[in-house]
Scaffold this active site. Sequence first.
Site, short mmCIF file in Angstrom:
data_model
loop_
_atom_site.label_atom_id
_atom_site.label_comp_id
_atom_site.label_asym_id
_atom_site.label_seq_id
_atom_site.Cartn_x
_atom_site.Cartn_y
_atom_site.Cartn_z
N ASP A 175 1.49 38.07 -13.65
CA ASP A 175 0.44 37.31 -12.98
C ASP A 175 -0.95 37.67 -13.48
O ASP A 175 -1.36 38.83 -13.45
CB ASP A 175 0.52 37.56 -11.47
CG ASP A 175 -0.38 36.62 -10.69
OD1 ASP A 175 -0.45 35.43 -11.05
OD2 ASP A 175 -1.00 37.08 -9.71
N LYS A 177 6.94 40.00 -4.09
CA LYS A 177 5.52 40.09 -4.42
C LYS A 177 4.95 41.40 -3.88
O LYS A 177 5.67 42.23 -3.33
CB LYS A 177 4.78 38.88 -3.86
CG LYS A 177 5.31 37.55 -4.39
CD LYS A 177 4.45 36.39 -3.96
CE LYS A 177 4.97 35.08 -4.53
NZ LYS A 177 4.08 33.94 -4.22
N LYS A 204 3.47 25.42 -4.56
CA LYS A 204 2.22 24.83 -4.05
C LYS A 204 2.37 23.31 -4.12
O LYS A 204 1.94 22.66 -5.08
CB LYS A 204 1.02 25.31 -4.87
CG LYS A 204 0.63 26.75 -4.60
CD LYS A 204 -0.64 27.12 -5.36
CE LYS A 204 -1.03 28.57 -5.08
NZ LYS A 204 -2.24 28.96 -5.83
N GLU A 225 7.07 39.74 -9.04
CA GLU A 225 5.71 39.42 -9.49
C GLU A 225 5.00 40.73 -9.83
O GLU A 225 4.86 41.60 -8.97
CB GLU A 225 4.96 38.66 -8.41
CG GLU A 225 3.54 38.28 -8.83
CD GLU A 225 2.81 37.53 -7.74
OE1 GLU A 225 2.99 36.31 -7.64
OE2 GLU A 225 2.07 38.19 -6.97
N ARG A 285 0.82 -1.21 0.00
CA ARG A 285 0.00 0.00 0.00
C ARG A 285 0.86 1.27 0.00
O ARG A 285 0.56 2.23 -0.73
CB ARG A 285 -0.94 -0.02 1.22
CG ARG A 285 -1.90 1.16 1.30
CD ARG A 285 -2.57 1.50 -0.01
NE ARG A 285 -3.16 0.35 -0.68
CZ ARG A 285 -3.37 0.26 -1.98
NH1 ARG A 285 -3.00 1.23 -2.79
NH2 ARG A 285 -3.91 -0.81 -2.50
#
Length: 294
Positions: free
Chosen positions: A221, A170, A138, A200, A103
């Site tokens: 962005d 940012k 992420k 950014e 598993r």
Amino acid sequence: MALPAVSLTLTPELRSKLEGWLSEDLGRGDLTAPALKGCSGHARWTAKAAGVFCGGVFVEPLLHALDPKARVQLLVSEGASVSVGQDLLELEGQASALAAVERTALNLAMRLSGVATATAGLVDQLRGSSVRLADTRKTTPGLRVLEKYAVRCGRGVNHRCGLDDAAMLKENHLAWAGGMAAAVAAVRTSAPWPAQVIVEAETADQAAEAIRAGANGVLLDEFSPAQLQDLVPRLRLLAEQRAEGPVVLEASGVDPAQLHAYAATGIDLISTSAPVTRSSWLDISMRFEPTKPA
């Protein structure tokens, strides 16, 4: 044409993680082990869906944690495309070890193969262009190294692996530092010489200001392909006029269904979290052959 090999170093830290994940499933011990005592076994992994295989390299260290003499034979390479019903690897060893590791090993490989498969699907949309597809930070805590490895297996490239890879300024950084020029200058003063500075930008004016301030890269962005079609040439021209040299232009916050349109704008890079955050597991089964006395 054969794809370049993708490799990952099994560091002591990574081996410790693998053993920890195995221990999580074993707990105080597999209660079915007595039924398999003294038996050896043979097992085979088979793809139940088409995709890109990733994670086979972790099966041997997991299995050897329980049976150092066990054998694992990979039948396909990491990053290879596989079809339904295709055999992926074979295992042979103590039946109790094969059953106990099943598993953990499958879960890991199915998760990573899903990321690799999703990445490959997006990369295919960029075929014919020089634009690269990159991941983001992420990632699942504890799985970053492996999920980014899976992106490479899907022919994507890795963006920053951590905050110490490059400086990305940012909106909040710019506000707290007192503006673009001050933020870039502060990072330039303290960061190691080879470190890249990325800004950014949420507007065309911010993007131009970042280039004037000496940024190595500008992350555009949530711009549409139409907006970038007009903006990218202007930013290229602006970069040619500065002493710092070329700038990497990156599109982020994109619609994965529009990658081809983004690639036509002249950008260098598209970054997206989609392969990690939106992918499904690739279904893989493990089939055992009858055991025999060891």
